[in-house]
Design an enzyme around this catalytic site. Structure first.
Site, PDB file in Angstrom:
ATOM      1  N   ASP A  46       0.821  -1.316  -0.024  1.00 12.21           N
ATOM      2  CA  ASP A  46       0.007   0.010   0.216  1.00 12.21           C
ATOM      3  C   ASP A  46       0.889   1.586   0.158  1.00 12.21           C
ATOM      4  O   ASP A  46       0.277   2.471  -0.094  1.00 12.21           O
ATOM      5  CB  ASP A  46      -0.883  -0.010   1.176  1.00 12.21           C
ATOM      6  CG  ASP A  46      -0.394   0.102   2.362  1.00 12.21           C
ATOM      7  OD1 ASP A  46       1.019  -0.363   2.589  1.00 12.21           O
ATOM      8  OD2 ASP A  46      -1.111  -0.151   3.513  1.00 12.21           O
ATOM      9  N   SER A  47       2.321   1.072   0.050  1.00  6.94           N
ATOM     10  CA  SER A  47       3.254   2.311  -0.183  1.00  6.94           C
ATOM     11  C   SER A  47       2.742   2.840  -1.504  1.00  6.94           C
ATOM     12  O   SER A  47       3.231   3.918  -1.897  1.00  6.94           O
ATOM     13  CB  SER A  47       4.482   1.768  -0.164  1.00  6.94           C
ATOM     14  OG  SER A  47       4.771   0.708  -1.029  1.00  6.94           O
ATOM     15  N   ASP A  85      -0.973  -6.214   0.015  1.00  2.74           N
ATOM     16  CA  ASP A  85      -1.422  -6.010   1.244  1.00  2.74           C
ATOM     17  C   ASP A  85      -2.893  -5.346   1.299  1.00  2.74           C
ATOM     18  O   ASP A  85      -3.564  -4.899   0.346  1.00  2.74           O
ATOM     19  CB  ASP A  85      -0.750  -4.201   1.021  1.00  2.74           C
ATOM     20  CG  ASP A  85       0.444  -4.061   2.208  1.00  2.74           C
ATOM     21  OD1 ASP A  85       0.559  -4.928   2.914  1.00  2.74           O
ATOM     22  OD2 ASP A  85       1.304  -3.193   1.861  1.00  2.74           O
ATOM     23  N   LYS A 115      -1.006  -9.390   3.188  1.00  5.71           N
ATOM     24  CA  LYS A 115       0.058  -8.801   4.212  1.00  5.71           C
ATOM     25  C   LYS A 115      -1.160  -7.917   4.965  1.00  5.71           C
ATOM     26  O   LYS A 115      -2.043  -7.293   4.545  1.00  5.71           O
ATOM     27  CB  LYS A 115       1.069  -8.017   3.703  1.00  5.71           C
ATOM     28  CG  LYS A 115       1.994  -7.586   4.976  1.00  5.71           C
ATOM     29  CD  LYS A 115       3.318  -7.233   4.359  1.00  5.71           C
ATOM     30  CE  LYS A 115       3.281  -5.775   3.765  1.00  5.71           C
ATOM     31  NZ  LYS A 115       2.856  -4.434   4.591  1.00  5.71           N
ATOM     32  N   GLU A 117      -0.901  -5.187   8.967  1.00  7.11           N
ATOM     33  CA  GLU A 117      -0.142  -4.789   9.888  1.00  7.11           C
ATOM     34  C   GLU A 117      -0.595  -4.925  11.245  1.00  7.11           C
ATOM     35  O   GLU A 117      -1.863  -4.954  11.420  1.00  7.11           O
ATOM     36  CB  GLU A 117       0.104  -2.975   9.435  1.00  7.11           C
ATOM     37  CG  GLU A 117       0.796  -2.790   8.384  1.00  7.11           C
ATOM     38  CD  GLU A 117       1.169  -1.183   8.182  1.00  7.11           C
ATOM     39  OE1 GLU A 117       0.644  -0.715   8.987  1.00  7.11           O
ATOM     40  OE2 GLU A 117       1.256  -0.934   7.005  1.00  7.11           O
ATOM     41  N   GLU A 184       9.642  -3.787   9.934  1.00  3.86           N
ATOM     42  CA  GLU A 184       9.957  -2.360   9.397  1.00  3.86           C
ATOM     43  C   GLU A 184      10.497  -1.341  10.460  1.00  3.86           C
ATOM     44  O   GLU A 184       9.905  -1.324  11.613  1.00  3.86           O
ATOM     45  CB  GLU A 184       8.560  -1.805   8.857  1.00  3.86           C
ATOM     46  CG  GLU A 184       9.044  -0.381   8.105  1.00  3.86           C
ATOM     47  CD  GLU A 184       8.207   0.130   6.904  1.00  3.86           C
ATOM     48  OE1 GLU A 184       7.078  -0.527   6.785  1.00  3.86           O
ATOM     49  OE2 GLU A 184       8.257   1.403   6.646  1.00  3.86           O
TER      50      GLU A 184
HETATM   51  O1  KIV Z   1       3.616  -0.938   1.551  1.00  6.80           O
HETATM   52  C1  KIV Z   1       4.547  -1.499   1.722  1.00  6.80           C
HETATM   53  O2  KIV Z   1       5.395  -1.400   0.432  1.00  6.80           O
HETATM   54  C2  KIV Z   1       5.189  -2.094   2.441  1.00  6.80           C
HETATM   55  C3  KIV Z   1       6.864  -2.243   2.754  1.00  6.80           C
HETATM   56  C4  KIV Z   1       7.473  -1.024   2.977  1.00  6.80           C
HETATM   57  C5  KIV Z   1       7.120  -3.558   3.403  1.00  6.80           C
HETATM   58  O3  KIV Z   1       4.652  -2.663   3.589  1.00  6.80           O
END
Ligand code: KIV
Length: 271
Positions: A46-47, A85, A115, A117, A184
């Site tokens: 989600d970056s 994510d 993924k 968090e 992270e």
């Molecule tokens: O969203 C993302 O790119 C991430 C990485 C920083 C691990 O969660």
């Protein structure tokens, strides 16, 4: 070409003689195609909210956006496992909400895992998603989805209390059935201790070489995101500068009449 499996990744611990797991983020089909031969897994992170959509943080990206980019990446990746994510707001309410979101992401993208968090507070949720048949990559330490602005991204585990929290989070996620976890923005001794304590691989980003693998945001690694570069990033290319140079030369050519040339035209007799 056989795709790397969750089971293969799960056993890749440095302490057992494995080579480090290699991962990068990917958001588009062409990018996935370039990265696929070199990575064990690709993360549709989600970056993308920040490095593609220009938002201040990773919050505010929708599940529809993640699914669209996830599907683009699975079209480009043949060998690397693809993880997508779950965006903020789509899994925190209840394990039922999280299972529905995880299933939707897998069904719409054809990715192999999701993924999310969080640590202790997310353990039941991770267990529920895994029980529904969807593999989960955990994410502990610095949690970008909790940050309401960029200044709130803080390195974790600096004091005793902080270190204990990140370690408890990591243990909880591993016990809940995550096949691996991203650590992270966490100090080296804590990342090292977690890596020694949990049976599944740790994937570091700003968390030292003690981790079982490494991940970077591709746009940071190749210089395509100029807003800010965290200290833990190593730049392997300056594609932003190359793009700017290409645009400058193209603009000069168009303005001076050098482009297009006759070789770029249709219906023109070759001399
Ligand atoms: O969203 C993302 O790119 C991430 C990485 C920083 C691990 O969660």
């Amino acid at each position: 070409m056989a795709r790397i499996t969750v089971e293969e990744l799960k056993s890749r611990k440095l302490a057992q003689g494995a080579t480090p797991i290699v991962s990068l983020t990917a958001y588009t089909q062409p990018m996935a195609k370039f990265l696929d031969p070199h990575c064990d897994f690709l993360l549709v992170g989600d970056s993308l909210a920040m490095v593609i959509y220009g938002l201040e943080t990773t919050r505010g990206v929708t599940i529809e956006i993640m699914c669209a980019h996830g599907r683009a990446v699975t079209r480009g990746a043949e060998r690397a496992l693809v993880v997508v994510d779950l965006p903020q707001g789509t899994y925190e309410q209840s394990p039922q909400q999280a299972v529905a979101s995880a299933r939707r992401v897998i069904d719409e993208t054809e990715a192999q895992a999701v993924k999310l968090e969080g640590g202790v507070e997310m353990a039941d949720t991770v267990a529920a998603i895994v029980a529904s048949g969807v593999p989960v990559l955990g994410h502990v330490g610095l949690l970008p989805q909790k940050a309401e602005h960029r200044g709130a991204f803080k390195i974790q585990g600096r004091d005793d209390e902080g270190a204990k929290k990140v370690m408890a989070d990591a243990r909880a996620i591993a016990d809940a059935g995550a096949f691996a976890m991203v650590i992270e923005g966490t100090v080296e001794p804590v990342a090292r201790e977690i890596t020694a304590q949990v049976a599944v691989p740790t994937i570091g980003i700003g968390a030292s070489p003690a981790c079982d693998g490494q991940i970077l945001v591709t746009q940071d690694m190749v210089g395509l995101f100029a807003d800010f570069t965290p200290k833990f990033v190593k730049k392997y290319a300056d594609l932003g500068a190359a793009l700017e140079q290409a645009a400058r030369e193209y603009a000069d050519d168009v303005r001076s009449g050098r482009f297009p040339g006759l070789e770029h035209c249709f219906g023109v007799e070759k001399k």
